[in-house]
Design an enzyme around this catalytic site. Structure first.
Site, PDB file in Angstrom:
ATOM      1  N   LYS A 296      11.542  -8.980   0.469  1.00 43.11           N
ATOM      2  CA  LYS A 296      10.450  -9.532  -0.341  1.00 43.11           C
ATOM      3  C   LYS A 296       9.341  -8.498  -0.456  1.00 43.11           C
ATOM      4  O   LYS A 296       8.555  -8.306   0.464  1.00 43.11           O
ATOM      5  CB  LYS A 296       9.884 -10.818   0.260  1.00 43.11           C
ATOM      6  CG  LYS A 296       9.095 -11.576  -0.819  1.00 43.11           C
ATOM      7  CD  LYS A 296       8.070 -12.534  -0.278  1.00 43.11           C
ATOM      8  CE  LYS A 296       6.730 -11.932  -0.037  1.00 43.11           C
ATOM      9  NZ  LYS A 296       6.047 -11.285  -1.180  1.00 43.11           N
TER      10      LYS A 296
ATOM     11  N   CYS B   6      -2.516   1.871   6.489  1.00 42.65           N
ATOM     12  CA  CYS B   6      -2.606   1.202   7.800  1.00 42.65           C
ATOM     13  C   CYS B   6      -3.228   2.147   8.815  1.00 42.65           C
ATOM     14  O   CYS B   6      -3.929   1.714   9.723  1.00 42.65           O
ATOM     15  CB  CYS B   6      -1.239   0.744   8.261  1.00 42.65           C
ATOM     16  SG  CYS B   6      -0.005   2.036   8.286  1.00 42.65           S
TER      17      CYS B   6
ATOM     18  N   ASN C 134       0.810  -1.224   0.000  1.00 42.33           N
ATOM     19  CA  ASN C 134       0.000   0.000   0.000  1.00 42.33           C
ATOM     20  C   ASN C 134       0.845   1.277   0.000  1.00 42.33           C
ATOM     21  O   ASN C 134       0.414   2.290  -0.547  1.00 42.33           O
ATOM     22  CB  ASN C 134      -1.026  -0.011   1.142  1.00 42.33           C
ATOM     23  CG  ASN C 134      -0.394  -0.098   2.507  1.00 42.33           C
ATOM     24  OD1 ASN C 134       0.734  -0.558   2.660  1.00 42.33           O
ATOM     25  ND2 ASN C 134      -1.114   0.349   3.503  1.00 42.33           N
TER      26      ASN C 134
ATOM     27  N   GLU D  57       4.712  -4.604  11.731  1.00 47.20           N
ATOM     28  CA  GLU D  57       3.881  -3.401  11.529  1.00 47.20           C
ATOM     29  C   GLU D  57       2.601  -3.896  10.867  1.00 47.20           C
ATOM     30  O   GLU D  57       2.602  -4.219   9.684  1.00 47.20           O
ATOM     31  CB  GLU D  57       4.601  -2.397  10.625  1.00 47.20           C
ATOM     32  CG  GLU D  57       5.910  -1.850  11.184  1.00 47.20           C
ATOM     33  CD  GLU D  57       5.713  -0.860  12.319  1.00 47.20           C
ATOM     34  OE1 GLU D  57       4.556  -0.561  12.676  1.00 47.20           O
ATOM     35  OE2 GLU D  57       6.722  -0.403  12.868  1.00 47.20           O
TER      36      GLU D  57
ATOM     37  N   GLU E 246     -10.598  -4.641  10.326  1.00 45.18           N
ATOM     38  CA  GLU E 246      -9.993  -3.709   9.377  1.00 45.18           C
ATOM     39  C   GLU E 246     -10.772  -3.764   8.062  1.00 45.18           C
ATOM     40  O   GLU E 246     -11.044  -4.842   7.535  1.00 45.18           O
ATOM     41  CB  GLU E 246      -8.525  -4.059   9.143  1.00 45.18           C
ATOM     42  CG  GLU E 246      -7.795  -2.967   8.392  1.00 45.18           C
ATOM     43  CD  GLU E 246      -6.300  -3.228   8.227  1.00 45.18           C
ATOM     44  OE1 GLU E 246      -5.919  -4.374   7.970  1.00 45.18           O
ATOM     45  OE2 GLU E 246      -5.522  -2.260   8.356  1.00 45.18           O
TER      46      GLU E 246
END
Ligand code: NAD
Length: 456
Positions: A154, A261, A131, A227, A358
Protein backbone atom coordinates in the site's frame (compact mmCIF):
# COMPACT_ATOMS: atom_id res chain seq x y z
CA UNK A 1 -11.82 8.05 -6.12
CA UNK A 2 -8.45 9.14 -4.76
CA UNK A 3 -7.48 12.67 -5.79
CA UNK A 4 -3.81 13.17 -6.67
CA UNK A 5 -2.81 16.77 -5.98
CA UNK A 6 0.25 18.58 -7.27
CA UNK A 7 1.65 20.24 -4.10
CA UNK A 8 3.37 22.92 -6.17
CA UNK A 9 0.04 24.22 -7.50
CA UNK A 10 -2.71 22.68 -5.40
CA UNK A 11 -4.32 21.41 -8.63
CA UNK A 12 -5.74 17.90 -9.02
CA UNK A 13 -3.60 15.97 -11.51
CA UNK A 14 -5.47 12.65 -11.59
CA UNK A 15 -8.16 10.67 -9.86
CA UNK A 16 -7.48 7.01 -9.15
CA UNK A 17 -9.95 4.27 -8.31
CA UNK A 18 -9.46 3.16 -4.70
CA UNK A 19 -9.45 -0.40 -3.42
CA UNK A 20 -12.34 -1.42 -1.22
CA UNK A 21 -12.65 -4.27 1.29
CA UNK A 22 -13.86 -6.75 -1.35
CA UNK A 23 -11.05 -6.00 -3.79
CA UNK A 24 -8.49 -6.14 -1.00
CA UNK A 25 -9.74 -9.54 0.19
CA UNK A 26 -9.55 -10.80 -3.40
CA UNK A 27 -5.96 -9.57 -3.79
CA UNK A 28 -5.06 -11.22 -0.49
CA UNK A 29 -6.58 -14.57 -1.56
CA UNK A 30 -4.77 -14.47 -4.88
CA UNK A 31 -1.47 -13.58 -3.20
CA UNK A 32 -1.90 -16.48 -0.77
CA UNK A 33 -2.53 -18.91 -3.65
CA UNK A 34 0.36 -17.60 -5.76
CA UNK A 35 3.05 -17.36 -3.08
CA UNK A 36 4.09 -21.07 -2.83
CA UNK A 37 4.87 -21.30 -6.55
CA UNK A 38 6.91 -18.06 -6.38
CA UNK A 39 8.85 -19.35 -3.36
CA UNK A 40 9.47 -22.70 -5.06
CA UNK A 41 11.17 -21.10 -8.06
CA UNK A 42 14.95 -21.29 -8.12
CA UNK A 43 16.49 -18.18 -6.59
CA UNK A 44 18.21 -17.52 -9.93
CA UNK A 45 14.78 -16.87 -11.49
CA UNK A 46 13.82 -14.33 -8.85
CA UNK A 47 17.23 -12.65 -9.13
CA UNK A 48 16.78 -12.39 -12.90
CA UNK A 49 13.36 -10.78 -12.45
CA UNK A 50 14.71 -8.11 -10.08
CA UNK A 51 17.65 -7.48 -12.45
CA UNK A 52 15.08 -6.78 -15.18
CA UNK A 53 13.21 -4.46 -12.80
CA UNK A 54 16.50 -2.57 -12.35
CA UNK A 55 16.95 -2.26 -16.12
CA UNK A 56 13.41 -0.94 -16.57
CA UNK A 57 13.84 1.60 -13.74
CA UNK A 58 17.08 2.85 -15.34
CA UNK A 59 15.49 3.12 -18.78
CA UNK A 60 12.50 5.08 -17.42
CA UNK A 61 14.24 7.06 -14.72
CA UNK A 62 13.55 10.54 -16.12
CA UNK A 63 9.82 9.89 -16.53
CA UNK A 64 9.66 8.29 -13.07
CA UNK A 65 11.45 11.27 -11.52
CA UNK A 66 8.95 13.64 -13.13
CA UNK A 67 5.98 11.66 -11.80
CA UNK A 68 7.53 11.81 -8.33
CA UNK A 69 7.98 15.56 -8.60
CA UNK A 70 4.40 16.08 -9.80
CA UNK A 71 2.73 14.17 -6.99
CA UNK A 72 5.15 14.73 -4.07
CA UNK A 73 6.62 18.13 -5.01
CA UNK A 74 10.18 16.84 -4.61
CA UNK A 75 12.60 19.08 -6.53
CA UNK A 76 13.41 17.31 -9.79
CA UNK A 77 17.16 17.01 -9.13
CA UNK A 78 16.36 15.34 -5.80
CA UNK A 79 13.82 13.05 -7.49
CA UNK A 80 16.55 12.02 -9.96
CA UNK A 81 18.89 11.44 -7.01
CA UNK A 82 16.34 9.12 -5.45
CA UNK A 83 16.10 7.07 -8.64
CA UNK A 84 19.91 6.89 -8.81
CA UNK A 85 20.11 5.93 -5.14
CA UNK A 86 17.72 3.04 -5.77
CA UNK A 87 20.34 1.21 -7.83
CA UNK A 88 22.93 0.46 -5.10
CA UNK A 89 20.08 -0.84 -2.93
CA UNK A 90 18.95 -3.23 -5.66
CA UNK A 91 22.58 -4.31 -6.19
CA UNK A 92 23.10 -4.93 -2.47
CA UNK A 93 20.07 -7.21 -2.22
CA UNK A 94 20.93 -9.03 -5.47
CA UNK A 95 24.44 -9.70 -4.17
CA UNK A 96 23.58 -10.88 -0.65
CA UNK A 97 20.26 -12.69 -0.71
CA UNK A 98 21.74 -16.09 -1.64
CA UNK A 99 24.15 -16.20 1.28
CA UNK A 100 21.65 -14.89 3.83
CA UNK A 101 18.95 -17.44 2.98
CA UNK A 102 21.22 -20.46 2.58
CA UNK A 103 20.95 -23.01 5.41
CA UNK A 104 23.52 -22.95 8.22
CA UNK A 105 24.85 -26.29 9.46
CA UNK A 106 25.65 -25.65 13.13
CA UNK A 107 26.49 -29.25 14.20
CA UNK A 108 27.44 -32.37 12.28
CA UNK A 109 29.09 -35.01 14.47
CA UNK A 110 28.33 -38.04 12.34
CA UNK A 111 25.16 -39.08 14.15
CA UNK A 112 23.45 -35.74 14.74
CA UNK A 113 23.07 -32.91 12.30
CA UNK A 114 21.64 -29.53 13.29
CA UNK A 115 20.70 -27.12 10.53
CA UNK A 116 18.99 -23.75 10.41
CA UNK A 117 16.84 -23.32 7.32
CA UNK A 118 15.29 -20.00 6.32
CA UNK A 119 11.76 -19.98 4.94
CA UNK A 120 9.80 -17.03 3.57
CA UNK A 121 7.15 -15.57 5.87
CA UNK A 122 4.38 -16.04 3.27
CA UNK A 123 2.18 -13.06 2.38
CA UNK A 124 3.41 -9.79 3.84
CA UNK A 125 1.85 -6.34 3.95
CA UNK A 126 3.86 -3.21 3.23
CA UNK A 127 2.30 0.12 4.20
CA UNK A 128 4.56 2.85 2.90
CA UNK A 129 5.31 6.58 3.19
CA UNK A 130 5.47 9.24 0.46
CA UNK A 131 8.69 11.09 1.25
CA UNK A 132 11.09 8.58 -0.40
CA UNK A 133 8.72 6.09 -2.00
CA UNK A 134 11.43 4.33 -4.03
CA UNK A 135 13.81 4.02 -1.08
CA UNK A 136 11.40 2.99 1.65
CA UNK A 137 9.39 0.79 -0.72
CA UNK A 138 12.44 -0.99 -2.11
CA UNK A 139 13.80 -1.64 1.39
CA UNK A 140 10.79 -3.91 1.81
CA UNK A 141 9.59 -5.24 -1.52
CA UNK A 142 13.02 -6.18 -2.89
CA UNK A 143 14.15 -8.46 -0.03
CA UNK A 144 10.56 -9.68 0.47
CA UNK A 145 10.22 -10.80 -3.16
CA UNK A 146 13.76 -12.15 -3.46
CA UNK A 147 13.23 -14.37 -0.41
CA UNK A 148 10.01 -15.81 -1.86
CA UNK A 149 7.25 -13.79 -0.21
CA UNK A 150 4.15 -12.32 -1.84
CA UNK A 151 3.64 -8.61 -1.10
CA UNK A 152 0.48 -6.55 -0.66
CA UNK A 153 1.92 -3.08 -1.10
CA UNK A 154 0.00 0.00 0.00
CA UNK A 155 1.81 3.10 -1.20
CA UNK A 156 1.01 6.34 0.57
CA UNK A 157 -2.06 8.10 -0.81
CA UNK A 158 0.39 10.99 -1.50
CA UNK A 159 2.61 8.80 -3.72
CA UNK A 160 0.12 6.48 -5.40
CA UNK A 161 1.17 7.21 -9.00
CA UNK A 162 4.71 6.20 -8.06
CA UNK A 163 3.32 3.13 -6.28
CA UNK A 164 1.52 2.10 -9.46
CA UNK A 165 4.69 2.69 -11.51
CA UNK A 166 6.58 0.39 -9.13
CA UNK A 167 3.92 -2.30 -9.47
CA UNK A 168 3.83 -2.10 -13.25
CA UNK A 169 7.66 -2.25 -13.52
CA UNK A 170 7.77 -5.32 -11.27
CA UNK A 171 5.05 -7.02 -13.30
CA UNK A 172 6.76 -6.18 -16.56
CA UNK A 173 9.99 -7.58 -15.14
CA UNK A 174 8.29 -10.90 -14.44
CA UNK A 175 6.86 -10.78 -10.91
CA UNK A 176 3.44 -12.47 -11.22
CA UNK A 177 0.60 -9.97 -10.75
CA UNK A 178 -0.80 -11.88 -7.80
CA UNK A 179 2.59 -12.02 -6.05
CA UNK A 180 2.90 -8.24 -5.91
CA UNK A 181 -0.33 -6.27 -5.69
CA UNK A 182 -0.70 -2.54 -5.11
CA UNK A 183 -3.51 -1.47 -2.79
CA UNK A 184 -4.65 2.07 -3.56
CA UNK A 185 -6.19 4.31 -0.91
CA UNK A 186 -5.62 6.03 2.41
CA UNK A 187 -5.46 5.06 6.06
CA UNK A 188 -8.71 3.12 6.16
CA UNK A 189 -7.67 0.59 3.49
CA UNK A 190 -4.30 0.38 5.28
CA UNK A 191 -6.13 -0.56 8.47
CA UNK A 192 -8.13 -3.16 6.55
CA UNK A 193 -4.92 -4.70 5.24
CA UNK A 194 -4.17 -5.60 8.86
CA UNK A 195 -7.42 -7.55 8.95
CA UNK A 196 -6.24 -10.02 6.30
CA UNK A 197 -4.41 -13.17 7.44
CA UNK A 198 -1.01 -11.77 6.48
CA UNK A 199 2.19 -13.17 7.99
CA UNK A 200 4.01 -9.91 8.55
CA UNK A 201 3.51 -6.16 8.37
CA UNK A 202 6.28 -3.83 7.30
CA UNK A 203 5.44 -0.20 7.88
CA UNK A 204 7.11 3.13 7.14
CA UNK A 205 5.42 6.25 8.42
CA UNK A 206 4.71 8.34 11.49
CA UNK A 207 4.86 7.24 15.11
CA UNK A 208 1.15 7.92 15.61
CA UNK A 209 0.11 5.62 12.74
CA UNK A 210 2.81 3.11 13.65
CA UNK A 211 1.39 2.77 17.13
CA UNK A 212 -2.05 1.84 15.76
CA UNK A 213 -0.51 -0.68 13.37
CA UNK A 214 1.66 -2.21 16.09
CA UNK A 215 -1.40 -2.64 18.30
CA UNK A 216 -3.32 -4.37 15.48
CA UNK A 217 -0.33 -6.57 14.60
CA UNK A 218 0.22 -7.45 18.26
CA UNK A 219 -3.24 -8.97 18.41
CA UNK A 220 -2.39 -11.10 15.36
CA UNK A 221 1.08 -12.25 16.53
CA UNK A 222 2.75 -11.55 13.20
CA UNK A 223 6.19 -10.27 12.21
CA UNK A 224 6.30 -6.52 12.70
CA UNK A 225 8.69 -3.92 11.40
CA UNK A 226 8.25 -0.20 11.96
CA UNK A 227 10.39 2.51 10.36
CA UNK A 228 9.04 5.64 12.04
CA UNK A 229 9.85 9.30 12.52
CA UNK A 230 12.77 11.04 14.11
CA UNK A 231 13.92 14.19 15.88
CA UNK A 232 17.49 13.79 14.76
CA UNK A 233 20.10 15.89 16.57
CA UNK A 234 23.51 17.16 15.47
CA UNK A 235 26.16 18.53 17.79
CA UNK A 236 28.73 20.91 16.31
CA UNK A 237 31.89 21.18 18.43
CA UNK A 238 34.08 24.30 18.57
CA UNK A 239 37.03 22.75 16.64
CA UNK A 240 35.30 22.44 13.23
CA UNK A 241 35.62 24.32 9.95
CA UNK A 242 32.55 26.42 10.79
CA UNK A 243 31.46 27.22 7.27
CA UNK A 244 31.76 23.62 6.05
CA UNK A 245 29.83 22.32 9.08
CA UNK A 246 27.13 24.98 8.66
CA UNK A 247 26.66 24.19 4.95
CA UNK A 248 26.55 20.43 5.56
CA UNK A 249 24.06 20.65 8.41
CA UNK A 250 21.87 23.17 6.55
CA UNK A 251 21.67 20.68 3.68
CA UNK A 252 20.89 17.92 6.20
CA UNK A 253 18.05 20.01 7.62
CA UNK A 254 16.53 21.34 4.38
CA UNK A 255 17.15 18.64 1.71
CA UNK A 256 13.81 17.25 0.47
CA UNK A 257 12.28 20.38 2.04
CA UNK A 258 13.06 18.92 5.47
CA UNK A 259 10.81 15.92 4.85
CA UNK A 260 13.25 13.07 5.45
CA UNK A 261 12.96 10.67 8.37
CA UNK A 262 16.64 11.38 9.06
CA UNK A 263 16.53 15.12 8.35
CA UNK A 264 18.55 17.13 10.84
CA UNK A 265 15.76 18.33 13.18
CA UNK A 266 17.77 20.09 15.93
CA UNK A 267 21.29 21.46 16.13
CA UNK A 268 23.37 22.01 19.26
CA UNK A 269 26.37 24.27 18.82
CA UNK A 270 29.29 24.77 21.21
CA UNK A 271 29.16 28.27 22.73
CA UNK A 272 32.72 28.97 21.45
CA UNK A 273 31.47 29.16 17.84
CA UNK A 274 27.72 29.72 18.24
CA UNK A 275 27.50 33.18 16.65
CA UNK A 276 29.83 32.44 13.74
CA UNK A 277 28.07 29.13 13.10
CA UNK A 278 24.62 30.76 13.04
CA UNK A 279 25.88 33.43 10.65
CA UNK A 280 27.34 30.81 8.28
CA UNK A 281 24.19 28.71 8.57
CA UNK A 282 22.03 31.72 7.66
CA UNK A 283 24.22 32.41 4.63
CA UNK A 284 23.74 28.82 3.48
CA UNK A 285 19.95 29.06 3.94
CA UNK A 286 19.75 32.40 2.10
CA UNK A 287 21.43 30.77 -0.90
CA UNK A 288 18.71 28.09 -1.25
CA UNK A 289 16.65 28.49 -4.40
CA UNK A 290 12.92 28.12 -3.67
CA UNK A 291 10.50 27.55 -6.50
CA UNK A 292 8.88 25.28 -9.05
CA UNK A 293 10.10 21.77 -8.22
CA UNK A 294 10.23 20.94 -11.95
CA UNK A 295 12.99 23.53 -12.36
CA UNK A 296 16.55 22.11 -12.25
CA UNK A 297 17.69 25.11 -10.16
CA UNK A 298 15.16 24.56 -7.35
CA UNK A 299 16.49 23.28 -4.04
CA UNK A 300 13.40 23.89 -1.84
CA UNK A 301 10.01 22.85 -3.16
CA UNK A 302 6.57 22.79 -1.57
CA UNK A 303 5.56 20.64 1.37
CA UNK A 304 3.91 17.48 0.12
CA UNK A 305 0.98 17.66 2.53
CA UNK A 306 -0.97 20.87 3.01
CA UNK A 307 -1.86 19.81 6.57
CA UNK A 308 1.81 20.04 7.60
CA UNK A 309 1.71 23.85 7.24
CA UNK A 310 -0.40 24.09 10.43
CA UNK A 311 2.09 21.84 12.29
CA UNK A 312 4.98 24.13 11.33
CA UNK A 313 3.03 27.28 12.25
CA UNK A 314 2.08 25.82 15.64
CA UNK A 315 5.69 24.85 16.43
CA UNK A 316 6.93 28.33 15.51
CA UNK A 317 4.21 30.09 17.55
CA UNK A 318 4.94 27.85 20.55
CA UNK A 319 8.70 28.52 20.30
CA UNK A 320 8.25 32.29 20.04
CA UNK A 321 5.80 32.31 22.97
CA UNK A 322 8.48 30.54 25.04
CA UNK A 323 11.25 32.99 24.16
CA UNK A 324 12.75 31.78 20.87
CA UNK A 325 13.84 34.16 18.10
CA UNK A 326 13.01 33.54 14.43
CA UNK A 327 16.02 34.62 12.35
CA UNK A 328 14.42 33.98 8.97
CA UNK A 329 11.19 32.59 7.57
CA UNK A 330 8.34 31.64 9.87
CA UNK A 331 5.36 31.58 7.53
CA UNK A 332 3.88 30.06 4.39
CA UNK A 333 4.83 31.62 1.09
CA UNK A 334 2.11 33.60 -0.64
CA UNK A 335 1.82 31.65 -3.89
CA UNK A 336 -0.28 28.68 -5.05
CA UNK A 337 0.71 25.32 -3.60
CA UNK A 338 2.05 24.39 -0.17
CA UNK A 339 5.27 26.42 0.06
CA UNK A 340 6.79 27.41 3.41
CA UNK A 341 9.70 29.76 4.03
CA UNK A 342 12.94 28.16 5.22
CA UNK A 343 12.93 28.99 8.92
CA UNK A 344 15.82 29.23 11.37
CA UNK A 345 15.08 29.60 15.09
CA UNK A 346 17.56 30.33 17.91
CA UNK A 347 17.27 30.80 21.69
CA UNK A 348 15.44 27.48 21.81
CA UNK A 349 15.08 25.12 24.76
CA UNK A 350 13.55 21.73 25.40
CA UNK A 351 10.23 23.09 26.62
CA UNK A 352 9.50 23.90 22.96
CA UNK A 353 7.76 21.52 20.56
CA UNK A 354 10.23 22.48 17.81
CA UNK A 355 12.99 20.78 19.82
CA UNK A 356 10.92 17.74 20.89
CA UNK A 357 8.36 16.81 18.23
CA UNK A 358 9.04 15.83 14.63
CA UNK A 359 8.85 18.97 12.48
CA UNK A 360 9.06 17.36 9.02
CA UNK A 361 9.46 20.60 7.13
CA UNK A 362 11.91 23.44 6.43
CA UNK A 363 12.19 24.63 10.04
CA UNK A 364 15.23 24.17 12.30
CA UNK A 365 16.08 25.10 15.87
CA UNK A 366 19.70 25.88 16.78
CA UNK A 367 20.61 25.81 20.46
CA UNK A 368 23.79 26.80 22.27
CA UNK A 369 25.53 24.30 24.60
CA UNK A 370 28.54 24.76 26.85
CA UNK A 371 30.23 21.35 26.53
CA UNK A 372 30.04 17.80 25.17
CA UNK A 373 28.20 16.49 28.22
CA UNK A 374 25.39 19.02 27.86
CA UNK A 375 25.18 18.28 24.12
CA UNK A 376 24.84 14.54 24.72
CA UNK A 377 22.26 15.02 27.47
CA UNK A 378 20.11 17.15 25.15
CA UNK A 379 20.61 14.85 22.16
CA UNK A 380 19.25 11.96 24.24
CA UNK A 381 16.40 14.01 25.69
CA UNK A 382 13.93 12.70 23.11
CA UNK A 383 11.32 9.98 22.69
CA UNK A 384 12.84 9.30 19.24
CA UNK A 385 16.11 7.55 18.41
CA UNK A 386 16.71 7.32 14.67
CA UNK A 387 20.05 9.08 14.04
CA UNK A 388 22.47 11.40 15.85
CA UNK A 389 25.62 13.12 14.60
CA UNK A 390 28.68 14.99 15.78
CA UNK A 391 30.85 17.43 13.82
CA UNK A 392 34.37 17.70 15.25
CA UNK A 393 37.92 17.25 14.02
CA UNK A 394 38.53 14.54 16.60
CA UNK A 395 37.32 11.04 15.80
CA UNK A 396 38.06 10.00 19.37
CA UNK A 397 35.83 12.79 20.73
CA UNK A 398 33.04 11.92 18.30
CA UNK A 399 33.26 8.22 19.19
CA UNK A 400 33.09 9.03 22.91
CA UNK A 401 29.93 11.13 22.46
CA UNK A 402 28.24 8.87 19.92
CA UNK A 403 28.82 5.74 22.01
CA UNK A 404 26.38 7.32 24.46
CA UNK A 405 23.81 8.35 21.84
CA UNK A 406 20.50 6.50 21.96
CA UNK A 407 20.05 6.16 18.18
CA UNK A 408 20.06 3.39 15.58
CA UNK A 409 22.55 5.25 13.33
CA UNK A 410 25.33 7.65 14.33
CA UNK A 411 27.34 9.99 12.12
CA UNK A 412 30.74 11.61 12.44
CA UNK A 413 31.08 14.68 10.16
CA UNK A 414 28.10 13.64 8.05
CA UNK A 415 24.31 13.52 8.43
CA UNK A 416 21.04 12.63 6.67
CA UNK A 417 22.73 9.54 5.19
CA UNK A 418 21.54 5.96 4.60
CA UNK A 419 23.66 3.04 3.34
CA UNK A 420 22.30 -0.25 1.98
CA UNK A 421 25.18 -2.07 3.70
CA UNK A 422 24.29 -0.83 7.18
CA UNK A 423 21.22 -1.71 9.27
CA UNK A 424 18.61 1.04 9.31
CA UNK A 425 16.73 0.97 12.59
CA UNK A 426 15.12 3.27 15.09
CA UNK A 427 14.91 3.19 18.85
CA UNK A 428 11.97 4.29 21.00
CA UNK A 429 9.34 6.11 18.94
CA UNK A 430 11.54 5.73 15.83
CA UNK A 431 10.64 2.11 15.36
CA UNK A 432 11.12 -1.62 15.76
CA UNK A 433 13.19 -3.94 13.57
CA UNK A 434 15.70 -3.38 10.78
CA UNK A 435 15.66 -2.65 7.07
CA UNK A 436 18.72 -2.73 4.78
CA UNK A 437 21.95 -4.66 5.45
CA UNK A 438 21.94 -8.46 5.70
CA UNK A 439 19.66 -8.13 8.73
CA UNK A 440 17.13 -6.41 6.50
CA UNK A 441 17.03 -9.55 4.31
CA UNK A 442 16.72 -11.92 7.27
CA UNK A 443 13.69 -9.87 8.36
CA UNK A 444 11.63 -11.52 5.59
CA UNK A 445 12.60 -15.08 6.54
CA UNK A 446 11.61 -17.30 9.42
CA UNK A 447 13.99 -19.90 10.79
CA UNK A 448 13.26 -23.61 10.89
CA UNK A 449 15.51 -25.64 13.17
CA UNK A 450 16.25 -29.10 11.79
CA UNK A 451 17.36 -31.81 14.28
CA UNK A 452 18.41 -34.79 12.15
CA UNK A 453 19.63 -38.00 13.81
CA UNK A 454 21.02 -40.64 11.51
CA UNK A 455 19.49 -44.12 12.06
CA UNK A 456 21.64 -46.52 14.19
P1 NAD B 1 1.70 8.40 7.90
O1 NAD B 1 1.86 7.67 9.19
O2 NAD B 1 0.72 9.51 7.83
O3 NAD B 1 1.25 7.36 6.75
C1 NAD B 1 2.03 6.24 6.41
C2 NAD B 1 1.15 5.21 5.75
O4 NAD B 1 0.22 4.70 6.69
C3 NAD B 1 0.33 5.73 4.57
O5 NAD B 1 0.39 4.77 3.55
C4 NAD B 1 -1.07 5.84 5.17
O6 NAD B 1 -2.09 5.71 4.21
C5 NAD B 1 -1.08 4.68 6.13
N1 NAD B 1 -2.05 4.76 7.23
C6 NAD B 1 -2.55 5.88 7.83
N2 NAD B 1 -3.39 5.52 8.85
C7 NAD B 1 -3.40 4.16 8.89
C8 NAD B 1 -4.03 3.20 9.73
N3 NAD B 1 -4.83 3.56 10.74
N4 NAD B 1 -3.79 1.89 9.51
C9 NAD B 1 -2.97 1.50 8.52
N5 NAD B 1 -2.35 2.36 7.68
C10 NAD B 1 -2.55 3.67 7.87
O7 NAD B 1 3.15 8.87 7.47
P2 NAD B 1 3.60 9.68 6.16
O8 NAD B 1 3.12 11.09 6.28
O9 NAD B 1 3.27 8.91 4.93
O10 NAD B 1 5.19 9.64 6.29
C11 NAD B 1 5.91 10.54 7.07
C12 NAD B 1 6.43 9.84 8.31
O11 NAD B 1 7.19 8.70 7.95
C13 NAD B 1 7.39 10.73 9.08
O12 NAD B 1 7.14 10.57 10.47
C14 NAD B 1 8.76 10.15 8.71
O13 NAD B 1 9.77 10.41 9.63
C15 NAD B 1 8.45 8.69 8.61
N6 NAD B 1 9.45 7.99 7.81
C16 NAD B 1 10.30 7.13 8.43
C17 NAD B 1 11.29 6.47 7.70
C18 NAD B 1 12.27 5.54 8.36
O14 NAD B 1 12.97 4.84 7.65
N7 NAD B 1 12.37 5.52 9.67
C19 NAD B 1 11.40 6.70 6.33
C20 NAD B 1 10.50 7.58 5.72
C21 NAD B 1 9.52 8.22 6.47
Amino acid sequence: MLKITNPATGATVRELPEDDATLLAEKYRRARDAQPEWAARPLADRLAVIRRFREIAVARSEALARTLTVEVGKPITQARNELKGLLPRIDFFLEHVAAVRSPDVVLDDGSMRETIAHEPLGVVGNISAWNYPYFVGANVFLPALLTGNAVLYKPSEFASLTGLEIASMLHEAGVPRDVFAAIIGGGSIGAQLLEQSINGIFFTGSYSTGKKIAEAAGRKMIRLQMELGGKDPIYVAEDVDVRAAAEATADGAFYNTGQSCCSVERIYVHSGIFDTFVEAFMNAVKAFVIGDPMDDQTYLGPLTRQAQIAVLEDQILDAVAKGAKVLCGGKRIDRPGFFFEPTVIVHTNHSMAVMREETFGPVIGIQQVSDDAEALRLMNDSAYGLTAGVYTRSQERARRILAGANAGSVYWNCCDRVSPRLPWSGRGHSGIGVTLSKQGILAFLQPKAWHLRAPR
